[in-house]
Design an enzyme around this catalytic site. Structure first.
Site, PDB file in Angstrom:
ATOM      1  CB  SER A 107     -28.859 -28.593 -20.001  1.00 42.65           C
ATOM      2  OG  SER A 107     -28.550 -29.884 -20.484  1.00 42.65           O
ATOM      3  CE  LYS A 150     -24.552 -29.958 -21.750  1.00 39.13           C
ATOM      4  NZ  LYS A 150     -25.529 -29.132 -20.987  1.00 39.13           N
TER       5      LYS A 150
END
Length: 241
Positions: A107, A150
């Site tokens: 991701s 993230k």
């Protein structure tokens, strides 16, 4: 010891017939004793050697061995103390300062790859706040037993909008050159204001990331720390600022 093996130290002493010792050698019947012989007189040093031999070279070995064992014992104790101190410091650093983490998934590609090893600074956000652009490790809001990595996109009070995959913060297009064209999404989202005490986060692999677009903004208390170093693979080691 055979005197013939000793080098003469002093000239031999000749006992003359006039000496008292030689006079005693005449027996009572008037027969004279055998002629006097030359006798070597050992030196004082030789007498001392003959009566009190010097100690062997290793006579003091037991005490030296004891001293060696004592020094060795002290060195071992000192080494153990050093190891214990290092272990305590390492535990404190890992517990309160830094944490080693591993990336599972893509991701955050291409910035971070699957199975990359990271060092996370846990102290930085005790002294300050996350900033847009920071790569952070956080607890997954829907299941805090999991942790994600993230990138912070917007902070509290910012307005986020996504149009055809292009992100804008406060109506200013986000500079996200780190996202390759093939990794961009084409979704629409917002506009939405980030709540107080929260942060909007996204993965760099926009079309393969579960992030704030799906489960909302993240409270600051869920942000564990800032990713500072990728130390594995070694050939791709990098420091993040």
């Amino acid at each position: 010891m055979d005197n013939s093996e000793l080098p003469p130290v002093n000239p031999p002493l000749q006992l003359e017939a006039t000496d008292a010792v030689a006079a005693v050698s005449v027996d009572l019947f008037g027969a004279s004793a055998p002629p006097p012989v030359a006798v070597e007189t050992p030196s004082e040093a030789e007498i001392i050697y003959a009566t009190a031999p010097a100690l062997p070279a290793d006579a003091g070995a037991p005490s030296e061995h004891i001293g060696s064992w004592t020094r060795m014992g002290r060195e071992i104790v000192s080494g153990l103390q050093t190891l214990v101190s290092a272990a305590v410091y390492a535990t404190l650093i890992v517990t309160f300062g830094f944490q080693v983490a591993r990336v599972d998934g893509l991701s955050m590609a291409p910035t971070l790859g699957d199975h990359d090893r990271l060092i996370v600074n846990k102290l930085v956000y005790e002294l300050g706040d996350p900033r847009p652009g920071d790569i952070v490790m956080l607890y997954y809001p829907l299941n805090p037993e999991k942790m994600f990595v993230k990138r912070v996109i917007a902070k509290e009070g910012d307005t986020v909008r996504i149009a055809d995959g292009r992100v804008s913060v406060n109506d200013i297009p986000l500079r996200d050159d780190y996202v390759p064209p093939e990794f961009r999404s084409h979704d629409d989202w917002g506009p939405q204001v980030v709540p107080q005490g929260y942060y909007f986060v996204m993965g760099d692999h926009r079309n393969n990331s579960s992030d704030s677009r799906h489960w909302g903004s993240v409270p600051k208390k869920y942000i564990v720390g800032k990713v500072k170093v990728r130390w594995w693979p070694l050939q791709e080691a990098r420091i993040f600022y």
